[in-house]
Motif scaffolding. Structure first.
Motif, PDB file in Angstrom:
ATOM      1  N   UNK A  47      18.547  -8.362  10.651  1.00  0.00           N
ATOM      2  CA  UNK A  47      17.248  -7.732  10.037  1.00  0.00           C
ATOM      3  C   UNK A  47      17.542  -6.404  10.098  1.00  0.00           C
ATOM      4  N   UNK A  48      18.168  -5.985  10.632  1.00  0.00           N
ATOM      5  CA  UNK A  48      18.402  -4.361  10.755  1.00  0.00           C
ATOM      6  C   UNK A  48      19.155  -4.159   9.359  1.00  0.00           C
ATOM      7  N   UNK A  49      20.024  -4.991   8.924  1.00  0.00           N
ATOM      8  CA  UNK A  49      20.585  -4.749   7.537  1.00  0.00           C
ATOM      9  C   UNK A  49      19.763  -5.295   6.704  1.00  0.00           C
ATOM     10  N   UNK A  71       7.804   5.571  -0.772  1.00  0.00           N
ATOM     11  CA  UNK A  71       6.421   5.495  -0.463  1.00  0.00           C
ATOM     12  C   UNK A  71       5.736   4.119  -0.133  1.00  0.00           C
ATOM     13  N   UNK A  72       6.264   3.312  -0.769  1.00  0.00           N
ATOM     14  CA  UNK A  72       5.887   1.944  -0.766  1.00  0.00           C
ATOM     15  C   UNK A  72       6.610   0.935   0.024  1.00  0.00           C
ATOM     16  N   UNK A  73       7.878   1.404   0.584  1.00  0.00           N
ATOM     17  CA  UNK A  73       8.653   0.666   1.269  1.00  0.00           C
ATOM     18  C   UNK A  73       8.542   0.643   2.717  1.00  0.00           C
ATOM     19  N   UNK A  74       8.110  -0.522   3.577  1.00  0.00           N
ATOM     20  CA  UNK A  74       8.037  -0.758   4.768  1.00  0.00           C
ATOM     21  C   UNK A  74       9.260  -0.934   5.650  1.00  0.00           C
ATOM     22  N   UNK A  75      10.456  -0.920   5.219  1.00  0.00           N
ATOM     23  CA  UNK A  75      11.555  -1.042   5.935  1.00  0.00           C
ATOM     24  C   UNK A  75      11.907   0.091   6.801  1.00  0.00           C
ATOM     25  N   UNK A  76      12.301  -0.119   8.097  1.00  0.00           N
ATOM     26  CA  UNK A  76      12.634   0.679   8.767  1.00  0.00           C
ATOM     27  C   UNK A  76      14.118   0.987   9.475  1.00  0.00           C
ATOM     28  N   UNK A  77      14.976   0.240   8.997  1.00  0.00           N
ATOM     29  CA  UNK A  77      16.290   0.404   9.260  1.00  0.00           C
ATOM     30  C   UNK A  77      17.149   1.319   8.707  1.00  0.00           C
ATOM     31  N   UNK A 128       0.827  -1.191  -0.006  1.00  0.00           N
ATOM     32  CA  UNK A 128       0.150  -0.068  -0.089  1.00  0.00           C
ATOM     33  C   UNK A 128       0.908   1.425   0.005  1.00  0.00           C
ATOM     34  N   UNK A 129       0.227   2.212  -0.616  1.00  0.00           N
ATOM     35  CA  UNK A 129       0.776   3.712  -0.453  1.00  0.00           C
ATOM     36  C   UNK A 129       1.219   3.897   0.978  1.00  0.00           C
ATOM     37  N   UNK A 130       2.452   4.532   1.238  1.00  0.00           N
ATOM     38  CA  UNK A 130       2.692   5.001   2.799  1.00  0.00           C
ATOM     39  C   UNK A 130       2.790   3.858   3.471  1.00  0.00           C
ATOM     40  N   UNK A 131       3.732   2.624   2.979  1.00  0.00           N
ATOM     41  CA  UNK A 131       3.797   1.443   3.711  1.00  0.00           C
ATOM     42  C   UNK A 131       4.775   1.397   4.672  1.00  0.00           C
ATOM     43  N   UNK A 132       5.746   2.562   5.013  1.00  0.00           N
ATOM     44  CA  UNK A 132       6.466   2.787   5.943  1.00  0.00           C
ATOM     45  C   UNK A 132       5.676   2.697   7.315  1.00  0.00           C
ATOM     46  N   UNK A 133       6.182   1.748   8.421  1.00  0.00           N
ATOM     47  CA  UNK A 133       5.776   1.822   9.623  1.00  0.00           C
ATOM     48  C   UNK A 133       6.332   3.103  10.446  1.00  0.00           C
ATOM     49  N   UNK A 134       7.229   3.430  10.341  1.00  0.00           N
ATOM     50  CA  UNK A 134       7.870   4.691  11.129  1.00  0.00           C
ATOM     51  C   UNK A 134       7.771   5.850  10.433  1.00  0.00           C
ATOM     52  N   UNK A 172       9.437   8.479  11.136  1.00  0.00           N
ATOM     53  CA  UNK A 172      10.744   9.305  11.261  1.00  0.00           C
ATOM     54  C   UNK A 172      11.513   8.580  10.107  1.00  0.00           C
ATOM     55  N   UNK A 173      11.668   7.299   9.976  1.00  0.00           N
ATOM     56  CA  UNK A 173      12.373   6.551   8.597  1.00  0.00           C
ATOM     57  C   UNK A 173      11.858   6.973   7.532  1.00  0.00           C
ATOM     58  N   UNK A 174      10.655   6.999   7.301  1.00  0.00           N
ATOM     59  CA  UNK A 174      10.002   7.522   6.157  1.00  0.00           C
ATOM     60  C   UNK A 174      10.676   9.009   5.740  1.00  0.00           C
ATOM     61  N   UNK A 175      10.526   9.774   6.592  1.00  0.00           N
ATOM     62  CA  UNK A 175      11.126  11.221   6.034  1.00  0.00           C
ATOM     63  C   UNK A 175      12.707  11.256   5.913  1.00  0.00           C
ATOM     64  N   UNK A 176      13.325  10.247   6.488  1.00  0.00           N
ATOM     65  CA  UNK A 176      14.656  10.254   6.287  1.00  0.00           C
ATOM     66  C   UNK A 176      14.992   9.462   5.054  1.00  0.00           C
ATOM     67  N   UNK A 177      14.204   8.628   4.625  1.00  0.00           N
ATOM     68  CA  UNK A 177      14.231   8.143   3.270  1.00  0.00           C
ATOM     69  C   UNK A 177      13.788   9.062   2.168  1.00  0.00           C
ATOM     70  N   UNK A 178      12.720   9.679   2.678  1.00  0.00           N
ATOM     71  CA  UNK A 178      12.272  10.701   1.535  1.00  0.00           C
ATOM     72  C   UNK A 178      13.422  11.857   1.493  1.00  0.00           C
TER      73      UNK A 178
END
Length: 212
Positions: free
Chosen positions: A119-121, A177-183, A51-57, A59-65
């Protein structure tokens, strides 16, 4: 004879509009990004169920952004200069390298504090993330290289690399926007790899298609 030939060649010349290369690249970027957004939605949301906005965090979403967008903008700063016969510019490409090193350093410290947790990597998508970024950036790369074919770059390879850096950055931005990874280490390694692969692809293609 020589003077007559020069006069004939110069007779139909028209002045080039100011910032013509920049305008052409911006238009190509807009078209490429729009195609990328639609393509990412079709592949990741409809076909793969992300889904769009799949990142759970948040803070991490805005870092990737911010991280991915920075690469795209650095490449965009270099591309118009490198598209010219006398074009030389180093700081955007050097800045991209420094940015990647900062991310790797920050990610490495967090990874160390987590006792080198795999898992973090690796997350859940390490093996597909770089390839999906390349795929997402391909429309942007095609559009930019098409625009650059009307220019006369001093180094077709470097001009292609800059176009690939733009494409990789904006492709990764759309993918985020679709990536759920938070590491943090995941982003530093796999996002950077996807962007680098796209930039290198641009350099290889540019070497041949941007010759003049």
């Amino acid at each position: 004879m020589t003077d007559d030939l020069i006069n004939r060649l110069a007779a139909d010349l028209e002045p080039t509009r100011p910032r013509a290369i920049e305008r052409r690249l911006i238009l190509a970027l807009v078209i490429g990004v729009l195609v990328t957004i639609v393509g990412v939605y079709l592949v990741l949301d409809l076909m793969m169920g992300r889904p769009f906005g799949g990142a759970d965090s948040a803070m991490m979403f805005w870092t990737k952004f911010g991280y991915t967008l920075a690469f795209g903008l650095l490449g965009l700063a270099a591309a118009p200069v490198l598209a010219r016969p006398d074009g030389r510019i180093i700081w955007p490409l050097a800045g991209a390298g420094v940015l990647a090193l900062i991310a790797l350093g920050s990610g490495g410290m967090m990874w160390m504090r987590a006792d080198w947790s795999m898992p973090m990597l690796m997350g859940q998508t390490a093996m597909v993330c770089p390839w999906l970024i390349v795929l997402a950036g391909t429309p942007v790369l095609i559009a930019l290289l098409s625009a650059l074919r009307t220019s006369a770059p001093r180094s077709p390879t470097l001009a292609g690399f800059a176009a690939g850096l733009v494409a990789g950055g904006f492709g990764a931005w759309a993918y985020a926007f679709y990536c759920g990874e938070t590491g943090m280490m995941f982003m530093a390694v796999w996002y950077s790899l996807g962007i680098a692969m796209t930039a290198l692809l641009g350099a290889v293609i540019g070497k041949f298609v941007l010759r003049w």
